[in-house]
Design an enzyme around this catalytic site. Sequence first.
Site, mmCIF file in Angstrom:
data_model
loop_
_atom_site.group_PDB
_atom_site.id
_atom_site.type_symbol
_atom_site.label_atom_id
_atom_site.label_comp_id
_atom_site.label_asym_id
_atom_site.label_seq_id
_atom_site.Cartn_x
_atom_site.Cartn_y
_atom_site.Cartn_z
ATOM 1 C CD GLU A 243 -7.140 18.355 33.568
ATOM 2 O OE1 GLU A 243 -7.154 18.045 32.650
ATOM 3 O OE2 GLU A 243 -6.784 18.288 34.002
ATOM 4 N NE ARG A 321 -8.943 9.220 36.361
ATOM 5 C CZ ARG A 321 -9.549 9.269 37.283
ATOM 6 N NH1 ARG A 321 -11.069 8.215 37.205
ATOM 7 N NH2 ARG A 321 -10.379 9.659 38.866
ATOM 8 N NE ARG A 353 -17.049 12.882 27.678
ATOM 9 C CZ ARG A 353 -17.868 13.090 27.148
ATOM 10 N NH1 ARG A 353 -18.231 13.124 25.820
ATOM 11 N NH2 ARG A 353 -19.375 13.460 27.536
ATOM 12 C CB THR A 451 -6.002 9.637 41.581
ATOM 13 O OG1 THR A 451 -4.981 9.956 40.027
ATOM 14 C CG2 THR A 451 -6.411 8.655 40.479
ATOM 15 C CD GLU A 722 -12.760 11.341 33.292
ATOM 16 O OE1 GLU A 722 -13.933 12.294 34.375
ATOM 17 O OE2 GLU A 722 -11.856 11.740 33.148
#
Lengths: 769, 482
Positions: A243, A321, A353, A451, A722
């Site tokens: 990512e 998270r 993940r 988010t 996920e």
Amino acid sequence: MKDDAAPIAGQAHQDTIHDSAIKHVTGRADYTDDLVEPTGTIHAYLGLSTCAHGRITGMDFTDTLAQPGVLGVLTADDLPGVNDVSPNGMNDDPILADGVVHFWGQPVFAVIAETRDQARRAAHKARIDYDALPHVLDPIAARDAGMGYVTDPLTLRRGDAAVAMADAPRRITGRFAVGGQDHFYLEGQIALAIPGEDDEVALHVSTQHPSEVQHMVAHVLGVPSSAVVVNVRRMGGGFGGKETQMNLFACVAAVAAKRWHRAVKIRPDRDDDMTATGKRHDFVIDYAVGFDDEGRIRAVEGDLYARCGFSADLSGPVTDRALFHADNAYFYPDVRLSSHPMRTNTVSNTAFRGFGGPQGAIMAERMVEEIAYALGLDPLEVRKRNLYQNGQLTPYHQEVQDQILPRLIAELEQSSYYQARRQAVLDWNARGGVIRKGIALTPVKFGISFTATWFNQAGALIHIYSDGSIHLNHGGTEMGQGLNTKVAQIVAEAFQCDISRIRITKTTTEKVPNTSATAASSGTDLNGMAALDAANQIKARLTAFVAENWKVAEDQVAFVPGHVRAGDQMIVFDQVIRAAYMARIHLSAAGFYKTPKIHWDRTTGQGRPFYYFAYGAAVSEVSVDTLTGEYVIDRADILHDVGRSLNPALDRGQVEGAFVQGAGWLTTEELWWDDKGRLRTHAPSTYKVPLASDRPRIFNVALADWSEATERTIKRSKAVGEPPFVLGISVFEAINMAVASVADYREPARLDAPATPERVLMAVERLRG
Amino acid sequence: MTQLRFLLNDTEVALTEVAASDTLLDHLRLTRRLTGTKEGCAEGDCGACTVLSGRLTPDGLVYEPINACIRLMASCHATHIVTIEHLRGPDGGLHPIQAAMVAHHGSQCGFCTPGIVMALYGLWMTDPKAGEAEIETALQGNICRCTGYAPIIRAAQAAGAAGGQAQDALAREREAVAARLAGMRGARVSLARGADRALIPTDTDDLAAALLKEPDSTLVAGATDVGLWVTKFMRDISPAIFIGHLMKDITVEGDLIRLGAGVTYSEAAPVIARHIPQAAEYWQRIGGWQVRNVGTIGANIANGSPIGDTPPLLIALDARIVLRRGADRREMPLEDFFIDYGKQDRQPGEFVEEIVIPIHRAARTAAYKVSKRRDSDITAVAAGIRVDVAEGIITDARLAFGGMAGIPKRARAAEAALRGQPFAEAAFDAAARAIAGDFQPMTDMRASAEYRATVARNLIRRFWLEQSEPGLPVRLRLTERA
């Protein structure tokens, strides 16, 4: 011609093979390292620090430059633009270390040579001297040493946890260490940069986030983003590890390509890849739970300390998270949850993940276990008593509205014969003996959406050529999850043509700009909707055209398998397209989607960060050898919620794979640093991901086919990448039970994760006293 | 001869410029542009580079999966290398393995897939009726990070059920390929690129002569360790002598097994299973299948590693080794070969030629391996245990351990606690206590000193439990074999 009664091949909600499956099995699927290299391609190789924290006092490249084939060396001074690939604008992620190294394995320089082998060998001939500074590896030591945070922490509150804790009939506090995880994508990081005219450069990169690579390369070259094109056909696995971690490699390749005016490829070896790129965050969690005599939770307080590494990278949203999922599936009446994103002298940890979610969820399950053992209850009973009811608020003040776990758990409990098997396990353990068994049912409730609200947008581009063939492009990237297949199914269904008509093409920043990372399980939700939008635009034009051309009302026009129906006339799709082209109908459309309803205010810790929740549950049974600590997963039963599945075969594959990867995280996958700060588990010889023989002996995986997303998601499906990863926790809980049996369940085993055979055996020894 | 010759798919390759450290994977990907074979780890652990290697044996042409990443080119001489590009069905379409992998959704990202297909192809050819257990064993050397393996196992079973082995291309071309390979064998091959040299001796006498002449040569057998010196540490191994094709004899005479040093783990497996059945399971936990197909017992010993898989068992069995230098041979107990960490009793110009293993038919024997992950992992603790019992009294005991010291080593205090004692729990309790004095193990990424010590103690307890009450569930079992 296709019989119009027969459905199209590859429609939505059907098992459809992965679009590249035949290429995979024949070795004809091209990954970045397989692409034909431009003539004169040269190679870059990174030189990594050999000091966990220190000032660079000297760099001597005399021997490096004398090696055969070497063209030159790049250091921080040689970067034309900004020496930073921080994905969050914090400017704390140097591409090449500038004066100070912050972890063992940090890239310091790059060697450019005619071949990769020459560059790699020459990199090892460099001499870098350091003035060592103290280094701190783990988050608690970092806190004690005053290392500070890499990014702003977050606290979620609802009610008054301290007061409710004091008022609770029972209280338990504890500390729980949860290890990190290397992605071990089979294809390592790789980039190929091809210089263009003026300030232009094109790259082929194994990345989940082509737009960010584009922006980073522009930033580092000091050129506008419009000068940079990033292409991705497929990745050999990503899992979050591509990512942001690819940015550095792409930037080095691009800088070298511009400097030497030749195509440049960069590919670290596996050891360097695992040493120099970020991983799942390790956490140390201090928890306090107040509860009543029935096992109902009254109050929760949690402090989640994360090993973030030397820079922020994605640690802010990852630790956020972790808090969002520290309730896993349970209602906390009064709650305070605080993140502590600690700076450490380790590689900067990143997305993986679940993105912090699993680390939060396992805290909830640890507290459930504590409550169950304190009260002598089956942990499942405690779980059921604390499940959310619709209308209750999460710690971030989002109302739960789509709860399905009571039904899902009840079905799984039945289909897996949980109660009978738990009794059998208890009976087995009661006989004593070396081999002990454990069984656990754990749920997941996983919030779906980035988010960072602005990431919840996507684009797609569809062309229909005058011969009726369809070119599909979108901003998502394919890393094995089957995103391209699912999006193609959506488009095939929209046009009612066989999926074989749809050409899936590489992701490129030239076609869809400003894309979000393919991450957060969101790929299909976002890109599928964008592609549907594009298809619907073209369909609307075609509908108007057909109505006019075939002289029927627009509501008499319908897309049916292989055809368009105009009143009682059936026109073959190709003919419609040809006629539309001749009539100068625009046969291309750019689609767009943004997720509705979501909002999140980080300053207040309140909002609706998630569009919806995905649910699931797993029952795992294990056997543990109490003489060695080794274990086997005897059986796992999973019932998972993907809403109305777009492709049950691919979704089952995601569930199975995520579960085994989650189990690996909590069992044999151990990151181990020595006292010099060197990661010593940096290759498959030392870092042990699950093998075929580690999978559950019996493995029953089902999708909750009655579930349908309550929100207007793409064809009422739900994200799947996920959430099932979290179900690996059931394996960990089952191992804990087996271990606890040696002391007759008087106390929980309180294993830290991963539960390596060593940790298991040491816990057995401790409990036996 | 100064040419390396082998068959690559359907093409005969002859190379004159070959360095000792050249790998097959680089040759495939960089020189031949056969990019279906992937590099995942370059250390023989992930299997993404799996290809088949066909070689002539006394039983004919045998195809085995191997790791191309640590296969050095000189080891490919007179073999048939088969890559994913060569695989196809009888009709030119998908091979049954490939078709089953597609139908069962056995690939996700696809990067491990060619390697997995090749490993399963190797199994499909040799064991058409393979069940789950055999498939798992065949895949010990292949990592898939996406699927969780279940669909791959289903695909392998479906391909086995589909059959078609007789129509397979490699079966139909077997005689022709064998003849071509036979034509490549014979004379000594000397290879070079610049100053880098590799030698492939004709036979063991030729090896003895060559090593005597250049005693500093690197001996390369299966290269499951030397390959890593090259790929990970970029070490110069020239001059190198390639011996993987030599010393292949296996004989059983009375109560002695004689294994040539070049016998691979896979080649020895049937003999071990037949004559030392207690070690059969242990034997299948040495490396992955690709490693067992090339790794040799002689090199496992000669390498001198404290965590080699075979020495603890072999020492417990009082195995002896034959060392040869030129025409001179000497025989010694295996345990005496290991002097200290990194130091063995091997003279310049000398090599391990043979391993002689007594069969103790009446003894109580066990081989244990404990590692972080069950399969394809390096030992945290390995134990070979042999106890001789006569009329209820322990007459002799051999307990040899790996991972507990700088060399594979006997637990003499524990042995002493057993010897002369009644064969009863008390003796094994005493031995379990005594072993604490035998070793001062180290802590590393595989295991802590404390864990190793505890496991060593507990393995003595396990041995007693297994011996005293056969059938007692003491050890974890995977799926029973078909």
